[in-house]
Design a protein around this motif. Sequence first.
Motif: not given
Length: 266
Positions: A140-148, A201-207
């Motif tokens: 999930l972290n990789a998806k949420a921060f794909a552009e980071h 870090a706060v992350g959310v599924d982009p979908a």
Amino acid sequence: MRPDWFDSLVRRATEADGQPPFSDQALIDLDAGDRQLIAVDDIAVAIHSDHEFELVVDPDARRRGHGKRLTEQVLAETEKPRRAWAHGDHPASHALAQQFGFDAVRTLLQLRAGVGERAGVDDDVRAFRPGTDDEAWLALNAKAFAEHPEQGKLTQDDLDARKAEPWFDADDFLLLWDGAELTGFAWLKVPPGAEVGEFYAVGVDPALQGQGIGARLMDAGFARLSARGIRTASLYVEGDNSPALKLYGRYGFGQHTIDVQYERVL
């Protein structure tokens, strides 16, 4: 390996500047041997990789040319360190960057807000389970921060290194689930004895953006900090991330400091 005086220097600089001179990732990479250390006596030190460096000068020895000497040494001893982080928007950093041909290309804002008395329970939020939730969180972290450029590249080794830090507490690592699906997380960082608790870090599924998940995670994070007796919350956000800044503004976050990344075109 860190020299004996290193932690003391970092502590003095943190107290003087209101924030640490080095990122967590720089210190983790240094301990793992993936970054190197260059020092001028025991009053100025840089941590560098082949492409990036961060440096600090002892607060009692500033404005004496040590930063210039250290930068010259870093540039002479490494191949092409094109980027540099200045943690804090200090005039001396601007001057040093300009002197060596670095231009500001990125800003990272530290925001702070009062915690106050917060309560609330979200039955879908539970604490991270080390060794059990690692794979789901990394995905999930990789998806949420794909552009980071940093957060999205975290590996199992990076996660393990953070779990070994003295500040890590699995109960401060909050995961939001929808059945068996991990939809978001709020990872808090509260160092021992700290008065400020960080939304690390706060992350959310982009979908699932736009469904209120971010707000639920912020509420859960504030409730956890309140339960721990923390009265001030902090977080870092990209200076151009308007949606996040809007969300955090609703929680009373205001600008506290600025980190600036400089780049040198060779």
